[in-house]
Design a protein around this motif. Structure first.
Motif, PDB file in Angstrom:
ATOM      1  N   GLU A   1       1.656   4.060  -3.075  1.00  0.00           N
ATOM      2  CA  GLU A   1       1.626   5.501  -2.870  1.00  0.00           C
ATOM      3  C   GLU A   1       2.960   6.133  -3.281  1.00  0.00           C
ATOM      4  OE1 GLU A   1       0.182   6.042   1.075  1.00  0.00           O
ATOM      5  OE2 GLU A   1       0.002   8.213   0.799  1.00  0.00           O
TER       6      GLU A   1
ATOM      7  N   THR B   1       0.846  -1.199   0.000  1.00  0.00           N
ATOM      8  CA  THR B   1       0.000   0.000   0.000  1.00  0.00           C
ATOM      9  C   THR B   1       0.874   1.240   0.000  1.00  0.00           C
ATOM     10  OG1 THR B   1      -1.548  -1.235   1.329  1.00  0.00           O
ATOM     11  CG2 THR B   1      -1.906   1.126   1.170  1.00  0.00           C
ATOM     12  N   ARG B   2       1.878   1.215   0.919  1.00  0.00           N
ATOM     13  CA  ARG B   2       2.814   2.326   0.962  1.00  0.00           C
ATOM     14  C   ARG B   2       3.604   2.377  -0.341  1.00  0.00           C
ATOM     15  NH1 ARG B   2       4.563   6.322   2.759  1.00  0.00           N
ATOM     16  NH2 ARG B   2       6.665   6.866   3.418  1.00  0.00           N
TER      17      ARG B   2
ATOM     18  N   GLY C   1      -4.258   3.960  -8.444  1.00  0.00           N
ATOM     19  CA  GLY C   1      -4.365   4.699  -7.200  1.00  0.00           C
ATOM     20  C   GLY C   1      -5.280   5.899  -7.360  1.00  0.00           C
TER      21      GLY C   1
ATOM     22  N   GLN D   1      -6.136   3.110   2.889  1.00  0.00           N
ATOM     23  CA  GLN D   1      -5.860   4.413   2.292  1.00  0.00           C
ATOM     24  C   GLN D   1      -7.113   5.258   2.284  1.00  0.00           C
ATOM     25  OE1 GLN D   1      -3.647   6.216  -0.363  1.00  0.00           O
ATOM     26  NE2 GLN D   1      -2.813   4.439  -1.418  1.00  0.00           N
ATOM     27  N   GLU D   2      -6.932   6.560   2.383  1.00  0.00           N
ATOM     28  CA  GLU D   2      -8.057   7.467   2.239  1.00  0.00           C
ATOM     29  C   GLU D   2      -8.278   7.733   0.768  1.00  0.00           C
ATOM     30  OE1 GLU D   2      -8.036  11.104   4.391  1.00  0.00           O
ATOM     31  OE2 GLU D   2      -9.330  10.096   5.833  1.00  0.00           O
TER      32      GLU D   2
ATOM     33  N   LEU E   1      -4.701  -1.146  -1.577  1.00  0.00           N
ATOM     34  CA  LEU E   1      -5.276   0.146  -1.212  1.00  0.00           C
ATOM     35  C   LEU E   1      -5.905   0.136   0.178  1.00  0.00           C
ATOM     36  CD1 LEU E   1      -6.827   1.339  -4.583  1.00  0.00           C
ATOM     37  CD2 LEU E   1      -4.915   2.349  -3.351  1.00  0.00           C
TER      38      LEU E   1
END
Lengths: 296, 479
Positions: free
Chosen positions: A164, A160-161, B290, B86-87, B83
């Protein structure tokens, strides 16, 4: 006449067509998924350039190799040949073990012609010889360049990180699915489809070509592992939606819509139109208005 | 039908009779059921567009059951691991839910998206058919204009739809669209406000887009399609010359049952092919991208194919910027607004341009021409296609450059030169080819003589009805 007309769209033709389309699609699909399941090589243990540089044996062997394969462009003692032309290479003083490791593992070095674009090739040296070259280049200016990062345990890092970090730091050049694209006159960001985890790490630390060099301040060791995890995840993540045709984005999607979608339909259309004409040519002509049936 | 005794007993027949008594269906029905449809396959292109539109409506309704047009942030806790936690915006979240949790949701999403791509493609090819065969000529100018309006609406529909999921790519496209809107001198900010709810990304943007996408644009599409078809029914089809086709008749299959069967099978096939695409080919895997972040940019970042020409114009156009009446015209205004406006303006005006300068012909036409019959029109058409194809390519210059291993600037420079040089050249070559193929002046001759090649067909004159059969205007019938 109406029975004649009713049987006109050949059901057989239609069936055959659907069958053919399905079979083609299925074959293509299996072939592609089959090809995707590439075996991954085993992990190479991370190495420590500084340590290697202190080992005379490695340095000795490295000097020999450097003389035969690299000095041609990078000059004696790796001081560089600052000339234009096919034999000009930059100085390697202080580039750091990460850079040498990356360049050699990805087969970018040795080049044939210094004016070519950097390209991925199969590795030219054995692991031992690569270590020797790292040792030699590192002892030219010890400790000045980035060390080979330790990404052991990236498998457990947080994707997840990684996702991002990848979108903020890498996707601008490599694309959201890491397919690579031209980012300037000389530079094409690599597709990360076959890159090894350790190569991702050394690339990030050494910044080949126009790619920026990410230091530990901008991208910590932990971040690096997360990015690595995401890139590996991205590439192995199966496509729930079917064949992903290399994830090459809207350009390929448009082509498929036109070629497969409209193409198949054009074929159907052609058969329908043609068969209609063939069968009905003798009888079905019908002037339009003033239709005799209208007066009954 | 056969036995009237039996027919009277059937409940279906009773119903039909009941309806007919009240609505007088048979009168018009008979006439329309026997309407003749020319059988040439290229006449079915428009139907593919129509059927794709139906698929779009059907799948779109399904998607609307689950989609939430809301920017508000929520914490994702669905099954898609990368995900989790995550916001992300509620819109993106609902799209992810559609893709991973709703049964058949991903399939529907993919069919919807593929159908959109095929829809626009079918419209474009249909339009080219109409153009090159001269089917837009008097009295069909109006339908040409409506068709083009449909194309425009289809493009806008696609663009608004592409922007709804609020993933990284869609947001980026939206930002470009927004800056194009803003670039219009004087009224730009107002347009931005009306269209996207002001400052992008604002809290209203998705709501506005959604309203357009599910209400306003579909209403426009339905209205225009209806008009298109009603006009078609009234004016009747054009037809290829040859055989028994004449200026004053329509030769083809009766609407019922032949053409209805053809259309129904084509409809079934359109659904089948779109389902095949949706089921087997991944499209827009937005979970990989994303959520949208305003400050992030992307390469490669291409819109859907039918927007490629706009993107290409913006990439090719040099960054000229100037100030007029104290207002700075942003560089994006010319390639983003003016040039597309001129292109579409020319296309809209084409029937009149053609009549006045190209064919120099004011008469009504119900027989089609072959592209070779009017070399000038064909040449201009080919030049136009070449131009649009080149700027569409330029829309993905970075992908092409990397595929060719070519420098990006070099490629862009080449494309600039080619967009100026190649269209006239291609047009001229097409003109020469068409002219050298020759026609025997088929276009001028058509009202009086069959205009077809096979005169032998005159052997079947008995099937020709020459009564009150002039398609549309009486002026055309010269029998």
């Amino acid at each position: 006449m109406s029975t004649d007309a009713l049987r006109h769209p050949h059901p057989l033709v239609r069936l055959l067509l659907v069958g053919a389309a399905l079979i083609t699609a299925a074959v293509a699909l299996t072939a592609l998924f089959g090809a995707d399941a590439r075996a991954q090589d085993g992990e190479n243990s991370p190495e420590d350039g500084a340590e290697l540089a202190e080992d005379p044996e490695h340095v000795q062997r490295g000097a020999e190799l450097f003389g035969t394969h690299c000095a041609l462009c990078h000059g004696e003692e790796g001081r560089g040949l600052p000339i234009e032309g096919p034999r000009g290479g930059p100085s390697l003083e202080g580039v750091g073990p990460a850079s040498v490791d990356f360049m050699l593992r990805t087969g970018r070095m040795p080049m044939d012609n210094a004016q070519d674009r950097l390209r991925r090739h199969p590795q030219q040296f054995s692991d031992e010889d690569r270590r020797a070259l790292i040792a030699y280049v590192e002892q030219l200016a010890p400790g000045e360049g980035p060390e080979i990062p330790d990404i052991d345990g990236w498998e457990d890092a947080d994707p997840t990180r990684g996702l991002e970090l990848f979108t903020t730091n890498c996707a601008a050049c490599h694309g959201p699915t890491a397919q690579g694209v031209a980012v300037g006159q000389q530079d094409i960001s690599s597709s990360l489809d076959v890159t090894e985890p350790i190569e991702i790490a050394t690339a990030v630390r050494s910044g080949p070509g126009v790619m920026p060099r990410f230091t530990e301040e901008t991208l910590s060791e932990e971040d690096l592992q997360a990015v690595t995890a995401w890139v590996m995840d991205l590439r192995e993540r199966e496509a729930p939606g079917g064949w992903s045709f290399g994830r090459s984005g809207t350009v390929a999607e448009g082509l498929i819509a036109v070629v497969v979608g409209l193409g198949l339909l054009a074929l159907v259309m052609y058969l329908l139109g043609e068969s209609a004409r063939d069968e009905d040519a003798p009888t079905a002509e019908r002037p339009d208005a003033g239709d005799p049936h209208g007066q009954q | 039908m056969s036995s009237s005794q039996k027919a009277r007993q059937s409940p279906v027949d009773d119903l039909a009779r009941w309806l007919d008594d009240r609505l007088r269906l048979a009168e018009g029905g008979r006439k329309y059921l026997h309407k003749a449809f020319p059988a040439h396959w290229s006449f079915l292109l428009g139907e593919i567009a129509l059927f794709s539109l139906i698929v779009l409506f059907a799948t779109g309704v399904f998607l609307a059951l689950f989609y939430v047009p809301d920017h508000r942030l929520v914490v994702y806790d669905g099954p898609y691991v990368p995900l989790q936690g995550q916001e992300i915006s509620a819109a993106y979240e609902s799209t992810l839910r559609l893709s991973f949790e709703v049964r058949a949701g991903l399939l529907m999403r993919q069919i919807h998206h593929w159908a959109a791509l095929v829809f626009v493609a079918a419209i474009v090819v249909h339009m080219l058919r109409v153009f090159f065969t001269g089917a837009f000529r008097r009295p069909r100018e109006l339908n040409w204009v409506i068709g083009l309006a449909l194309l425009l609406l289809a493009i806008v529909a696609g663009f608004t739809g592409y922007s709804l999921p609020d993933d990284l790519l869609s947001g980026t496209g939206l930002r470009i669209g927004y800056s194009v809107l803003l670039s219009v001198p004087f009224v730009g900010p107002l347009l931005g406000f009306i269209g996207l709810g002001g400052e992008y990304p604002g809290t209203d943007t998705l709501g506005r887009l959604y309203l357009m996408h599910v209400l306003i644009i579909p209403a426009g599409l339905v209205g225009l399609v209806t008009a298109h078809l009603v006009i078609l029914m009234r004016q009747k089809h054009t037809q290829k010359p040859g055989g028994r086709a004449r200026q004053h008749n329509v030769v083809g299959e009766p609407l019922f049952p032949n053409q209805v069967m053809t259309s129904l099978s084509l409809f079934a096939f359109t659904v089948a092919v779109l389902a095949l695409l949706g089921g087997l080919f991944e499209i827009n895997p937005l979970w990989l991208y994303g959520p949208y972040e305003p400050f992030e940019v992307f390469a490669p970042m291409q819109p859907d194919w039918y927007m490629g020409w706009l993107e290409g114009l913006m990439r090719l156009w040099p960054a000229w910027e100037w100030t007029m009446f104290g207002v700075t015209i942003p560089a994006i205004f010319l390639p983003g607004v003016v040039v597309p406006g001129v292109l579409f303006g020319l296309a809209f005006a084409w029937p009149w341009i053609d009549r006045r300068w190209i064919a120099r012909d004011e008469r009504e036409h119900h027989l089609l021409v072959r592209p070779r019959d009017n070399p000038l029109r064909t040449g201009i058409g080919v030049a136009g296609i070449t131009f649009v194809a080149l700027i569409t390519l330029a829309g993905s210059n970075d992908v092409i450059a990397s595929d060719l291993g070519m420098g990006l600037q070099t490629l862009t420079w080449w494309l600039r030169v080619l967009t100026v040089v190649l269209p006239p050249l291609a047009g001229w070559v097409a003109y020469r080819i068409a002219a050298s193929l020759g026609t025997g002046g088929a276009e001028d001759a058509d009202p009086a003589s069959p205009g077809g090649d096979d005169e032998g067909d005159a052997a079947a004159p008995e099937s020709l009805e020459t009564g009150s059969d002039s398609p549309a205007g009486e002026g055309a019938a010269r029998s």
